[in-house]
Design an enzyme around this catalytic site. Structure first.
Site, mmCIF file in Angstrom:
data_model
loop_
_atom_site.group_PDB
_atom_site.id
_atom_site.type_symbol
_atom_site.label_atom_id
_atom_site.label_comp_id
_atom_site.label_asym_id
_atom_site.label_seq_id
_atom_site.Cartn_x
_atom_site.Cartn_y
_atom_site.Cartn_z
ATOM 1 N N ASP A 230 -44.051 37.994 -33.210
ATOM 2 C CA ASP A 230 -44.497 37.534 -31.900
ATOM 3 C C ASP A 230 -44.515 38.683 -30.883
ATOM 4 O O ASP A 230 -44.255 39.842 -31.222
ATOM 5 C CB ASP A 230 -43.576 36.399 -31.429
ATOM 6 C CG ASP A 230 -44.335 35.263 -30.754
ATOM 7 O OD1 ASP A 230 -45.359 35.536 -30.098
ATOM 8 O OD2 ASP A 230 -43.902 34.105 -30.889
ATOM 9 N N ASP B 19 -51.376 29.208 -28.247
ATOM 10 C CA ASP B 19 -50.743 28.187 -29.074
ATOM 11 C C ASP B 19 -51.589 26.917 -29.092
ATOM 12 O O ASP B 19 -52.130 26.497 -28.066
ATOM 13 C CB ASP B 19 -49.364 27.835 -28.518
ATOM 14 C CG ASP B 19 -48.363 28.964 -28.695
ATOM 15 O OD1 ASP B 19 -48.600 29.848 -29.532
ATOM 16 O OD2 ASP B 19 -47.341 28.953 -27.986
#
Length: 393
Positions: free
Chosen positions: A149, A205
């Site tokens: 990430d 997302d």
């Protein structure tokens, strides 16, 4: 609307692709399961072992879903005295090597998560300035996949620079570990992702603020689907665009219809997206299994031609997506954009098929016969008709 391929862009893509890793770990998109959607960061050894057993018992493993990825929250709140990440001892009492061995013994692979900053998105220790140590630690545990990430403090270093650091560290350890770039705010990762990774997120997302349990509808995946438009030529043969995980059977506040969930599965397959589940596989309805275990549609995603599909038509009523398959046929998805059921038509000339074609419906698992010039189907609101089409004499 259909867009012409610009010659210069095509040439640039070919030149770029030549820089990609020579020996991809997997030539087809990864398939598996991820812990964040069902468990957020409340994961533990018992849950993951139960999921592993359910993957085997349900037939998911044998259908190709072999990766179990532990997302954010697996690690302890601090590093150990040698500076290493380690699994939270209260939730993973036997450690990560034990869990990896458990999964490997069942024919599964284990994935893990970290971030390129000082902290992960959930506030656990990230890998900033610990890339080589973390890579060696993951290899020692038997890890097969790393989702990386972009959260945490990084002292003005760019995400590309820091992801490249970790990529080099992984390549140096001597164990093949699939590497995913997760920079959800980036719109250009596809331009360089294949140089250092096996897959990369194409945008944000698919479910925002997941800990707040928002209402989840087909619009979640439809928005993310748009992220891959125009990026098809940057993916393939072991390097994949990832519009984020499947939300079929999403575990909280799921407002999608059955047909809308079939639609996401179809469209993710036609664009060669990784098929990463986000449901609680320990408790699945038969209807969910009918979607996730559809072998004919999985075969489209995993096709050996490794050529992602693309959108060729988009108007007020429908979208048409097409993927060239290794056997010479084409997979076609007709998506009904409307809020009501509609009969929609496919003109063969729009997908470069002359005159006659034999058609197989991949959801009803039935041959529809030979059609000339056009094909029509009645499609549910926000649903799809997915067919396999081969030119006939």
């Amino acid at each position: 609307m259909r867009k012409p391929i610009i010659a210069l862009a095509f040439i640039a893509t070919i030149a770029f692709a030549a820089k990609a890793q020579d020996k991809p770990i997997t030539t087809t998109p990864p398939m598996g399961w991820m812990s964040w959607f069902p468990f957020i960061d409340k994961i533990n050894e018992k849950k993951i072992m139960e999921v592993a057993d359910a993957m085997v018992k349900s037939g998911l493993r044998d259908a190709g879903y072999k990766l179990l990825q532990l997302d954010d929250g697996w690690m302890a709140a601090t590093r150990d005295k040698e500076g290493r990440q380690y699994a939270d001892t209260s939730r993973f009492p036997h450690g990560m090597k034990y869990l990896a061995d458990y999964l490997h013994a069942r024919g599964l692979k284990i994935g893990i998560y970290s971030s390129n900053g000082t902290q992960t998105c959930a506030g656990y220790p990230g890998s900033y300035n610990h890339e080589e140590l973390d890579a060696k630690t993951y290899a020692a545990w038997g890890i097969d996949y790393l989702k990386y990430d972009a959260c945490g403090e990084k002292e003005n270093h760019t995400d590309r620079e820091l992801h490249t650091r970790m990529s080099k560290a992984l390549r140096a350890i001597g164990r093949p570990i699939m590497f995913e770039i997760c920079i959800f705010s980036s719109g250009d990762t596809h331009l360089w992702g294949a140089e250092i990774a096996d897959m990369w997120r194409t945008g944000g997302d698919i479910v925002k603020f997941i800990e707040r349990t928002p209402e989840v509808t087909y619009k979640n995946w439809y928005e993310n689907l748009g992220q891959v438009v125009g990026k098809e030529n940057y993916a393939g043969n072991g390097h994949w665009n990832d519009p984020d995980n499947l939300i079929v059977d999403y575990p909280r506040n799921n407002k999608q219809t059955y047909e809308e969930q079939k639609a996401q599965f179809s469209l993710w397959s036609v664009v060669s997206a990784p098929l990463i589940l986000g449901n609680d596989v320990r408790n699945m309805f038969d209807a969910t299994k009918q979607i996730l275990l559809n072998k004919e549609i999985i075969a489209v995603d995993q096709d050996k031609a490794t050529k992602p599909g693309s959108r060729v038509i988009s108007d007020d009523q429908k979208e048409v997506w097409v993927k060239q398959l290794n056997d010479g046929s084409k997979a076609v998805v007709i998506f009904n954009k409307q809020d009501t059921e509609a009969t929609l038509s496919l003109n063969f000339k729009d997908i470069n098929v002359a005159k006659k074609a034999k058609i197989r419906d991949l959801w009803s698992h039935s041959d529809k016969g030979t059609f000339t010039d056009t094909y029509s189907a009645k499609i549910a609101p926000h649903g799809v008709n997915m067919i396999k089409l081969i030119a006939a004499k």
